[in-house]
Write a protein that holds these residues in place. Structure first.
Motif, short mmCIF file in Angstrom:
data_model
loop_
_atom_site.label_atom_id
_atom_site.label_comp_id
_atom_site.label_asym_id
_atom_site.label_seq_id
_atom_site.Cartn_x
_atom_site.Cartn_y
_atom_site.Cartn_z
N SER A 54 97.90 2.29 -11.66
CA SER A 54 98.32 3.69 -11.57
C SER A 54 97.19 4.54 -12.13
CB SER A 54 99.60 3.91 -12.37
OG SER A 54 99.97 5.27 -12.36
N ILE A 55 96.75 5.55 -11.36
CA ILE A 55 95.60 6.36 -11.78
C ILE A 55 95.95 7.85 -11.75
CG2 ILE A 55 93.88 4.65 -11.10
CD1 ILE A 55 94.34 7.67 -8.91
N PHE A 56 95.10 8.65 -12.40
CA PHE A 56 95.26 10.10 -12.40
C PHE A 56 94.35 10.73 -11.36
CE2 PHE A 56 96.48 9.14 -16.85
CZ PHE A 56 97.70 9.79 -16.89
N LYS A 57 94.85 11.82 -10.74
CA LYS A 57 93.99 12.68 -9.94
C LYS A 57 93.56 13.87 -10.79
CE LYS A 57 96.34 11.39 -5.64
NZ LYS A 57 96.98 11.85 -4.39
N THR A 87 98.30 14.78 -11.37
CA THR A 87 99.30 13.91 -10.73
C THR A 87 98.80 12.47 -10.74
OG1 THR A 87 98.35 14.30 -8.53
CG2 THR A 87 100.13 15.77 -9.25
N THR A 88 99.73 11.55 -10.56
CA THR A 88 99.38 10.13 -10.57
C THR A 88 99.58 9.52 -9.19
OG1 THR A 88 101.60 9.48 -11.26
CG2 THR A 88 99.97 9.86 -13.00
N SER A 134 100.97 4.39 -2.90
CA SER A 134 102.11 5.07 -3.53
C SER A 134 103.36 4.95 -2.68
CB SER A 134 101.77 6.55 -3.76
OG SER A 134 100.69 6.67 -4.67
N ASP A 179 99.70 5.36 -7.23
CA ASP A 179 99.54 3.91 -7.30
C ASP A 179 98.49 3.51 -6.27
OD1 ASP A 179 101.60 3.23 -9.24
OD2 ASP A 179 103.03 3.88 -7.72
N ASP A 194 95.37 4.05 -1.44
CA ASP A 194 96.63 4.62 -1.92
C ASP A 194 97.81 3.77 -1.44
OD1 ASP A 194 98.65 6.19 -2.85
OD2 ASP A 194 98.15 7.98 -1.68
N HIS A 233 95.00 5.32 -17.18
CA HIS A 233 95.80 5.51 -18.38
C HIS A 233 95.07 4.86 -19.56
CE1 HIS A 233 99.49 7.01 -16.40
NE2 HIS A 233 99.07 6.27 -15.38
#
Length: 250
Positions: free
Chosen positions: A82-85, A89-90, A116, A92, A114, A57
């Motif tokens: 928290s990251i983007f693919k 989609t995101t 998430s 954690d 991961d 982000h």
């Protein structure tokens, strides 16, 4: 032994790792393993050459940049982000990075784990605890502006803090004039928690709401005395029935 280690193919070792791995230098990705392709939902060709900052982000990029720079000198601590693919989609993740040499080039190897499911479970647990705490702050209405707050089980500091926030508000909303705080279901007293309970009593007093303590068993009273807590700031009764008799409710 060192000769045997030197024969290990580094790329094969990380290629078949189950954890996503990224190798980058000078803010340019130079290698990802198969697990990273699957996790980020993209082809290797789409990722290699990009900046490792692209997955973060905007608000995190400056901090991550500094972290990467420091990792050239020594391994960085594990952090959660928290990251983007690549599909937008995101997720954690836990990130751990450390310096490596690729031939004569110093680079950073980043492990991505991961978490998430773990974070979602924590979120649901917080929601459940908030619901439990909300129920534990339920005021049971009686007659003539009288209500009972039954305290049950163990009360930790977080639950006591929420009681302090919720009980006076609910008492005012329900137009309670006298609140009976019943300790009969409390297992034991803790000084921090008890301080919160007496703060509730003080706030109620400031709001013009009278409070009565009931159900303080001998062992709880002894604990209160040992903690030098005065129980005389409000009337104390053995039972809720005694409190109702005291208030003239029959």
């Amino acid at each position: 032994m060192s000769e045997d280690i030197s024969k290990i193919n580094y790329r094969e070792v990380i290629e078949y790792s189950l954890d996503p791995l990224i190798v980058h230098t000078d803010l340019k990705i130079i290698y990802i393993n198969h697990a990273a392709e699957v996790f980020f939902k993209g082809n290797r060709e789409d990722i290699i050459g990009a900046s490792p900052l692209d997955i973060f982000h905007e608000s995190s990029k400056s901090t991550i940049h500094k972290r990467i720079q420091s990792a050239y000198a020594k391994p960085a601590e594990v952090i959660e982000e928290s990251i983007f693919k690549l599909d937008g989609t995101t997720a954690d993740v836990e990130l751990y990075c450390h310096p490596v040499f690729i031939e004569d080039t110093k680079a950073i190897q980043t492990y991505v784990r991961d978490i998430s499911d773990k974070k979602e479970a924590e979120r649901k647990n917080r929601e459940m605890m908030n619901q439990i705490n909300e129920l534990s702050a339920t005021l049971v209405p009686l007659l003539n502006g009288i209500a009972i707050l039954p305290l049950v089980g163990s009360i930790n500091e977080e639950r006591a803090r929420q009681l302090l926030q919720l009980v006076p508000l609910k008492a005012k909303q329900q137009d309670v004039q006298c609140l009976i705080i019943d300790f009969s279901g409390i297992l034991r007293l803790d000084k921090v928690v008890t301080d919160y309970l007496f703060k509730i009593n003080h706030v109620l007093s400031l709001l013009g709401i009278k409070s009565i303590f009931t159900g303080i068993r001998p062992e709880l009273a002894i604990e209160a005395v040992e903690m030098d807590l005065s129980l005389l700031s409000s009337p104390t009764m053995s039972t809720v029935k005694d409190a109702l008799d005291y208030l003239g409710v029959h």
